[in-house]
Scaffold this motif. Structure first.
Motif, PDB file in Angstrom:
ATOM      1  N   LEU A   1       1.061  -1.185   0.086  1.00  0.00           N
ATOM      2  CA  LEU A   1      -0.433   0.233   0.081  1.00  0.00           C
ATOM      3  C   LEU A   1       1.140   1.293  -0.172  1.00  0.00           C
ATOM      4  CD1 LEU A   1      -2.679  -1.251   2.621  1.00  0.00           C
ATOM      5  CD2 LEU A   1      -2.955  -1.032   0.137  1.00  0.00           C
ATOM      6  N   GLN A   2       2.099   1.131   0.710  1.00  0.00           N
ATOM      7  CA  GLN A   2       2.906   2.702   0.572  1.00  0.00           C
ATOM      8  C   GLN A   2       3.155   2.569  -0.566  1.00  0.00           C
ATOM      9  OE1 GLN A   2       6.222   2.386   3.067  1.00  0.00           O
ATOM     10  NE2 GLN A   2       5.267   2.183   4.962  1.00  0.00           N
ATOM     11  N   LYS A   3       3.440   2.005  -1.672  1.00  0.00           N
ATOM     12  CA  LYS A   3       3.980   1.769  -2.907  1.00  0.00           C
ATOM     13  C   LYS A   3       3.146   2.549  -3.946  1.00  0.00           C
ATOM     14  CE  LYS A   3       8.055  -1.173  -2.474  1.00  0.00           C
ATOM     15  NZ  LYS A   3       8.873  -1.972  -2.977  1.00  0.00           N
ATOM     16  N   LEU A   4       1.920   2.665  -3.376  1.00  0.00           N
ATOM     17  CA  LEU A   4       1.191   2.597  -4.297  1.00  0.00           C
ATOM     18  C   LEU A   4       0.406   3.572  -4.782  1.00  0.00           C
ATOM     19  CD1 LEU A   4      -2.372   1.133  -3.096  1.00  0.00           C
ATOM     20  CD2 LEU A   4      -1.077   0.619  -5.329  1.00  0.00           C
ATOM     21  N   PRO A   5       1.091   5.107  -4.263  1.00  0.00           N
ATOM     22  CA  PRO A   5       1.480   6.706  -4.673  1.00  0.00           C
ATOM     23  C   PRO A   5       2.363   6.772  -5.750  1.00  0.00           C
ATOM     24  CG  PRO A   5       0.913   6.662  -2.084  1.00  0.00           C
ATOM     25  CD  PRO A   5       0.671   5.338  -2.548  1.00  0.00           C
ATOM     26  N   GLU A   6       3.277   5.776  -5.092  1.00  0.00           N
ATOM     27  CA  GLU A   6       4.343   6.081  -6.370  1.00  0.00           C
ATOM     28  C   GLU A   6       3.767   5.407  -7.521  1.00  0.00           C
ATOM     29  OE1 GLU A   6       9.867   4.948  -6.849  1.00  0.00           O
ATOM     30  OE2 GLU A   6       7.794   4.259  -5.272  1.00  0.00           O
ATOM     31  N   GLN A   7       3.422   4.310  -7.689  1.00  0.00           N
ATOM     32  CA  GLN A   7       2.800   3.413  -8.918  1.00  0.00           C
ATOM     33  C   GLN A   7       1.950   4.507  -9.781  1.00  0.00           C
ATOM     34  OE1 GLN A   7       1.811  -0.167  -8.025  1.00  0.00           O
ATOM     35  NE2 GLN A   7       3.706  -0.677  -6.594  1.00  0.00           N
ATOM     36  N   TRP A   8       0.959   5.027  -9.152  1.00  0.00           N
ATOM     37  CA  TRP A   8       0.211   5.825  -9.581  1.00  0.00           C
ATOM     38  C   TRP A   8       1.058   7.162 -10.353  1.00  0.00           C
ATOM     39  CZ3 TRP A   8      -3.661   5.632  -4.818  1.00  0.00           C
ATOM     40  CH2 TRP A   8      -4.432   4.805  -4.985  1.00  0.00           C
ATOM     41  N   LEU A   9       1.498   7.627  -9.647  1.00  0.00           N
ATOM     42  CA  LEU A   9       2.126   9.219 -10.376  1.00  0.00           C
ATOM     43  C   LEU A   9       3.009   8.673 -11.149  1.00  0.00           C
ATOM     44  CD1 LEU A   9       2.767  11.879 -10.140  1.00  0.00           C
ATOM     45  CD2 LEU A   9       4.748  11.241  -8.497  1.00  0.00           C
ATOM     46  N   TRP A  10       3.769   7.016 -11.589  1.00  0.00           N
ATOM     47  CA  TRP A  10       4.398   7.318 -12.969  1.00  0.00           C
ATOM     48  C   TRP A  10       3.990   6.786 -14.268  1.00  0.00           C
ATOM     49  CZ3 TRP A  10       8.033   9.190 -11.577  1.00  0.00           C
ATOM     50  CH2 TRP A  10       8.810   8.835 -10.157  1.00  0.00           C
TER      51      TRP A  10
END
Length: 1261
Positions: free
Chosen positions: A1122-1131
């Motif tokens: 869940l922590q990595k979701l914002p980064e994935q969405w941004l890319w």
């Protein structure tokens, strides 16, 4: 203000292993008087504070033992157990410090045995193999060296092992941190461990005695090898830009400290570091260990941050204050400042700029210490006209208006130190006549007063050379400074400068004049301009002068108050002022209010009898200018003593004031009135407690209380009558049809009364309780406030009802409560938005009052029912659950209807009201401490599914190309065909054919009433909708749009509330939360879809609000996926923007619609204490896309990039982190005006407007 009670100290108790416990039991004596018995009693306690008392008895008990006790196995075992206890305690536990402090007094003949025990236990700690236990070991090493003799001796005995452990732990922690890239929580913890490890290594070198000799300085020594290894590690940390800058900065300190410790002879240190900073190291002249450990620092390509932190280490770690730095030390000092000057221009990152300013300030402090015993050559190099001082002044001038407050403060320190440095080089010359000071003063006074940095520098000059020369240059300077105090951004700086000036001037006049005539000159210089502004200045000037300057003047010179009052009274009597200006009366009230609030008036009678008359007070209370009324009310309500008794005159004047001021139209005035009255109520409450105590002791009040002729009971009765009278007036003001300002003021003041005079349990006496004055009519009055169209009135009424001890069942029978509940359900499906808000407050009121109809609980499971004696939290949770279930049942029916016919839903049963009520009920419930978790899980799951279904039903309208103008009818076939494209795009689900094809209306060349009637009747028949009672409803496109976007708004707020308040599963396998990992991901995908595809601003702005709540939760979530979701969405979205795929659903018009909001939410939620990597990479991508290009196919990515940049530059949450990109953004925006594409040129204009609000200072622009 009441006295706050100190919270009891919380100390965690320690325990010992079972084996040690048995050992103590075996050695304990029958009388319980030996050390083993004492420790046995101590470890059996569960309270840490009690254990502290036992620990303090250890050393006094050992002092009674003679020397022969050293061989006593009881003593040996107890000392060993004490060592184990010490190392088991956490660093922050007060027991650890208490134990260390006690053992520092251990008798000398026990020291060797104690050191042996502590050394053994420390060795066990150093053998730890668990990486996540390293921090505990490092903390123990640190505590051993902190004023603890036994600990320091143990570390000294195991120095090579300690150094080896620190070396190993730093390497292991860094490797572990790299494995968890993207996991912010774990990485932050590991980075903090790394930082602590570096600091402990430095403390070790500074405090352990071994390093004070040269025996360890052999290449074969294990200590030397560990030192070289640590130095090599610090060098790598220093040059590693992936680490936090605090770690790099501390590593810079460590590098210099270790070089200083290891280099021999010490005289070569300054020369070596100079060569290191200047990239001129001669490898043939430096030791081999230096080349192998920190050879990377000798490279000409050393990163700028590393060089900066080396300068910091040079200034902080070398001995500059011993008074004898020598020629090489002075050379190093000069070399350091030249390196800092070269770094000043290229450094743009905000945090590095902050480091640079602090290091420059540190350099000036160091230069002052060195100048006190320096050579003439250095004094010549640091005079006021030298290149170095000119460079420092240039830095001050270019940075004194920097956006960062802390950096501006550093420029002030630098400037003050420059003045002190020049003083040290003058050798007794006259300061005032010095050319450097004269020129500096002249240059500063020549600058505009709009420059903020001017004020701080002038203040430093006044402190250095005095105010006389400045006033001799221009006597109107005080007036000039007061004139600019209409600008809020300049007010703090101007008031501080004025304070410095008038203090310096008064001290000078007192020292120069024998008699008291000097005070007249001082008043003429500083008080007269103030009074002129208070009487004649504009509104902002008066307000800021009263708030900032007047308190400082009165605090420094309280005797000036009578001078002010005399002048202003004369002015009032001398001329008639217009009623709409504050004039002298307003100035008088402001001065008296400020004086009383700061304690310069001893008591109220002193004001009324000696300074101002009753007529003046009443004149001020009903003055036409609102601020005069506020200042007069403040004079009555505010006091520096919270227990000062309110006099009879004050109470009468307050009632007089309320008669004319409850309906003030200004929101600011209403807020001030309510705030001041709350202060008065607090005074009544606090002083009543004093009166109760006096009544109990049967003593009379002291003269200072101004009620010497009255008994306490009389004053208390006056208080009760006054409060009852106030409440009666306020309830009378809540009559049906009363205005919003009147209702707001009355409800706010009643709420303050309920807060200040709460319902208290026990025997605590209170002078008044609002609940005692609530009857049926007043209760009904508060309930009728829910019908107001203003939500603030509903909120205030609801909060007031919740504060009262009365219950709804006292005033309403079951039938009325049943009808109230039904009315709330009806209102929740009203087409009027404010009715939905009313429904939410009514339902919450019934929930919290436990006044729901009994029929709702008939089908409730046995385990969910609450008995009459259950706690209120359980009752509220049960009631909330039942109401939400009821709302969901109705919502499900309405969603089904919307899926079949959106027109029907918009006309008779809009769904957003139900969702709003669900959100309102959830927001008031403590969702982190639910008891009926098993009942809530299916409710939450069903609620999410209903939300998605509702969103899917209304999203076609919100995501259409023209949601605001979606009117499926026109007068010609060409326009109709264009509308048909829109209808095909949104693919409506309606079954009544209204949205399936366009309606072509007849076009009339001339006005024909019959044709018009026929046209209207045809149209109405096609859009005819039957209401709940069979009545025909007219549905317009605007009604459909409002229903759709409000539904989307409420769904977004509901999902945001759920993800923010509901406990989340820590890992997918556990059922420790109400929200599962998959549900959180679904919510993220929902927000992503609607932010990137919605065209209606009202829809995506509210989706943004919910999405921000979600991203903030994700960044703090322990679940790595869940922590990595914002980064994935941004890319993902950045890649879609760059590709500019024609099939993309991203909106290129409407300023990119929700795309900037989407990226704002992702970047603003990134942890600010980290490296902000997402922001850096995003800004790099956007700036590259935003630049002008000749490729016409790249228009869409450019427009998206400019719109996003515009939003980011305006986002205050990014703060100082956005500053380094402002210059490049301004460049791209300005150059973009040359674009031949209108869309690009327009977006460049908007980007420039957003950049203009930022302060950029880089010369590269």
């Amino acid at each position: 203000m009441g006295v706050k009670k100190k919270r009891g100290m919380q100390v965690a108790a320690f325990s010992i292993p079972h084996q040690d416990f048995e050992t103590l039991r075996s050695f304990a004596d029958a009388e319980g008087k030996n050390l083993a018995s004492l420790l046995l009693q101590c470890v059996q306690l569960t309270d840490g504070v009690s254990q502290i008392h036992y620990v303090k008895q250890v050393v006094p008990l050992l002092e009674k033992v003679d020397k022969n006790g050293v061989c006593d196995p009881t003593i040996q075992a107890c000392l060993d157990i004490l060592a184990g206890i010490y190392f088991s305690l956490s660093l922050k536990n007060p027991l650890k410090k208490v134990l260390a402090s006690s053992l520092n007094g251990l008798p000398e003949f026990f020291l060797m045995e104690a050191i042996h025990s502590f050394t053994n236990h420390l060795q066990e700690e150093l053998n730890t193999a668990d990486l996540y236990s390293y921090r505990k070991v490092i903390d123990n090493i640190s505590s051993c060296m902190e004023n603890f003799n036994l600990g320091r001796a143990s570390v000294n005995n195991l120095l090579k092992n300690v150094l080896h452990f620190l070396q190993k732990s730093l390497i292991d922690i860094l490797e572990e941190s790299r494995k968890f890239a993207g996991n912010h929580i774990v990485q932050t913890q590991l980075m903090n461990d790394l930082l602590v490890g570096i600091r402990v290594s430095m403390v070790l070198v500074q405090k352990v005695q071994t390093f004070q000799g040269n025996l360890w300085k052999t290449s074969s020594s294990l200590i030397w090898q560990s030192m070289c290894g640590l130095l090599s590690i610090f060098t790598k940390f220093l040059c590693d830009d992936d680490l936090l800058q605090t770690i790099q900065s501390t590593s810079g300190l460590a590098v210099i400290l270790f070089i200083k410790t290891m280099l021999h002879p010490a005289e070569k240190i300054s020369e070596l570091i100079s060569c290191l900073l200047l990239h001129s190291v001669d490898y043939t002249c430096v030791p081999e260990w230096f080349t192998s450990s920190c050879g990377n620092l000798c490279s000409a390509h050393i990163p700028r941050p590393a060089l900066l932190f080396l300068c910091q280490g040079t200034l902080a770690m070398l001995d500059w204050q011993d008074g004898n730095v020598g020629f090489s030390g002075e050379t190093l000092l000069l070399d350091t400042i030249h390196v800092l000057f070269t770094l000043s221009s290229p450094i743009k990152e905000a945090t590095l700029e902050m480091f640079l300013s602090r290091i420059l300030a540190s350099w000036t402090n160091t230069a002052i210490h060195v100048l006190e015993s320096s050579s003439p050559n250095l004094k010549d190099r640091l005079k006021g006209n030298s290149n170095i001082v000119e460079g420092l002044l240039e830095y001050v001038y270019t940075h004194w208006e920097h956006p960062l407050d802390a950096l501006r403060h550093q420029t002030k320190i630098i400037f003050r130190n420059i003045l002190q440095m020049h003083q040290l080089t003058m050798e007794g010359a006259d300061l005032v006549a010095d050319p450097f000071f004269l020129e500096l003063t002249k240059n500063l006074l020549r600058l505009e007063w709009q420059i903020k940095g001017k004020y701080a520098c002038l203040g430093c000059l006044v402190e250095c050379i005095g105010i006389e020369h400045i006033l001799a240059t221009d006597k109107t300077i005080p007036s000039q400074i007061l004139e600019v105090m209409g600008d809020q951004s300049l007010v703090p700086y101007a008031s501080d400068l004025l304070e410095t000036m008038f203090k310096n001037h008064k001290s000078h006049l007192k020292s120069q004049t024998v008699n008291s005539t000097w005070i007249d000159q001082w008043h003429e210089t500083w008080v007269s301009p103030l009074l002129h502004i208070l009487c004649e200045g504009n509104l902002d000037q008066k307000s800021y002068v009263i708030d900032y300057y007047l308190p400082k003047l009165l605090n420094y010179s309280p005797e000036s108050l009578r001078y002010m009052v005399k002048i202003l009274q004369t002015s009032i009597d001398a001329k008639t002022e217009s009623g709409d200006s504050r004039g002298a009366l307003g100035a008088l009230m402001a001065c008296l209010r400020t004086a009383r609030a700061h304690g310069h008036l001893q008591s109220a009678p002193d004001v009324w009898e000696n300074l101002v008359s009753s007529a003046r007070i009443k004149q001020g209370l009903i003055h036409q200018h609102c601020q005069v009324r506020i200042d007069t009310l403040g004079l009555l309500c505010e006091s520096n003593r919270s227990t000062e008794i309110v006099s009879t005159e004050e109470m009468q004047w307050i009632q007089f004031f309320l008669t004319y001021n409850l309906n003030s139209q200004s929101p600011g005035v209403r807020q001030q009135i309510c705030s001041l009255l709350k202060k008065l109520f607090c005074r009544i409450q606090e002083s009543s407690q004093v009166l109760y105590k006096l009544e109990q002791s049967k003593s009379k009040l002291e003269p200072e209380n101004a009620l010497t002729k009255e008994q306490p009971s009389v004053s208390l009765q006056q208080y009760k009558d006054f409060m009852s009278s106030i409440c009666s007036s306020l309830f009378e003001a809540l009559f049906p049809g009363s205005s919003y300002p009147t209702r707001f003021s009355a409800l706010t003041i009643l709420g303050s009364i309920a807060d200040v005079f709460p319902v208290l349990e026990g025997h605590t006496q209170t002078v008044y309780q609002l609940s005692h004055d609530i009857d049926v009519s007043r209760f009904q009055t508060l309930m009728e406030c829910f019908t107001s169209t203003f939500e603030e009135v509903k909120t205030l009424a609801f909060d007031l009802l919740m504060k009262l001890s009365v219950r709804a069942v006292q005033f309403q029978d079951s039938e009325k409560l049943q009808s109230l509940f039904q009315a709330a359900l009806e209102l929740s499906t009203s087409t009027k938005p404010y009715d939905c808000v009313t429904a939410s407050y009514l339902l919450n009121f019934l929930i919290w009052q436990d006044a729901l109809p009994a029929s709702m609980f008939a089908s409730l499971p046995q385990q969910v029912t609450c008995k009459a004696g259950d706690k209120s939290e359980a009752v509220v949770e049960r009631n909330t659950l039942m109401v939400i279930k009821c709302l969901m049942e109705n919502l499900e029916e309405e969603v089904c209807q919307a899926e079949n016919c959106l027109l029907q839903a918009a006309a008779v049963s809009p769904m957003y009201g139900r969702v709003h009520c669900v959100t309102g009920a959830l927001q008031r419930l403590p969702l982190n401490s639910l008891q009926l978790v098993s009942e809530w899980r299916p409710v939450v799951e069903k609620l999410l599914l209903l939300s998605y279904r509702l969103s899917a039903a209304v999203s076609p309208v919100i995501q259409s190309s023209s949601p605001e103008g979606l009117t499926p009818m026109d007068t010609d076939s060409e326009s109709g065909s264009r509308l048909q494209v829109i209808l095909n795009e949104i693919q409506p689900r309606d079954t009544n054919d209204f949205f399936n094809q366009t309606k072509i209306l007849n076009e009339c060349d001339s006005f024909d009433l019959e044709d018009l009637k026929a046209t209207i009747s045809n149209f109405e028949s096609s859009a005819e909708i039957k209401g709940k009672e069979g009545k025909t409803c007219d549905v317009t496109a605007q009604m459909v749009l409002v229903c759709c976007w409000r539904s989307m708004k409420e769904v977004a707020l509901l999902l945001g509330t759920l993800c923010q308040l509901l406990p989340m599963q820590s890992v997918p396998e556990l059922s420790d939360g109400l929200l599962t990992v998959d549900q959180v991901k679904e919510m993220g995908n929902y927000f992503k879809q609607h932010l990137l595809q919605s065209r209606h601003r009202g829809a995506f702005e509210l989706a943004y609000t919910g999405f921000v709540k979600l991203t903030e939760i994700l960044n703090r979530c322990p679940n790595v996926s869940l922590q990595k979701l914002p980064e994935q969405w941004l890319w993902s979205v950045l890649e879609e923007i760059k590709n500019s795929d024609p099939s993309s659903k991203l909106c290129a018009t409407r300023r990119s619609a929700g795309i900037p909001f989407y990226i704002q939410a992702l970047l603003a939620s990134e942890p600010k204490k980290g490296k902000m990597d997402l922001l850096k990479i995003t800004m790099k991508e956007l700036l590259s896309l935003a630049g002008p290009t000749e490729d016409s196919w790249s228009t869409v990515p450019q427009v998206h990039a400019l719109n996003i940049l515009r939003a980011l530059f305006r986002d205050t949450r990014l703060g100082e982190n956005i500053i380094p990109y402002v210059a490049d953004g301004a460049k791209a925006a300005i150059l973009g005006f040359t674009s031949p594409v209108w869309a690009e040129a327009e977006q460049y204009l908007h980007t420039v407007s957003s950049v203009r609000g930022k302060k950029f200072i880089h010369t590269s622009l």
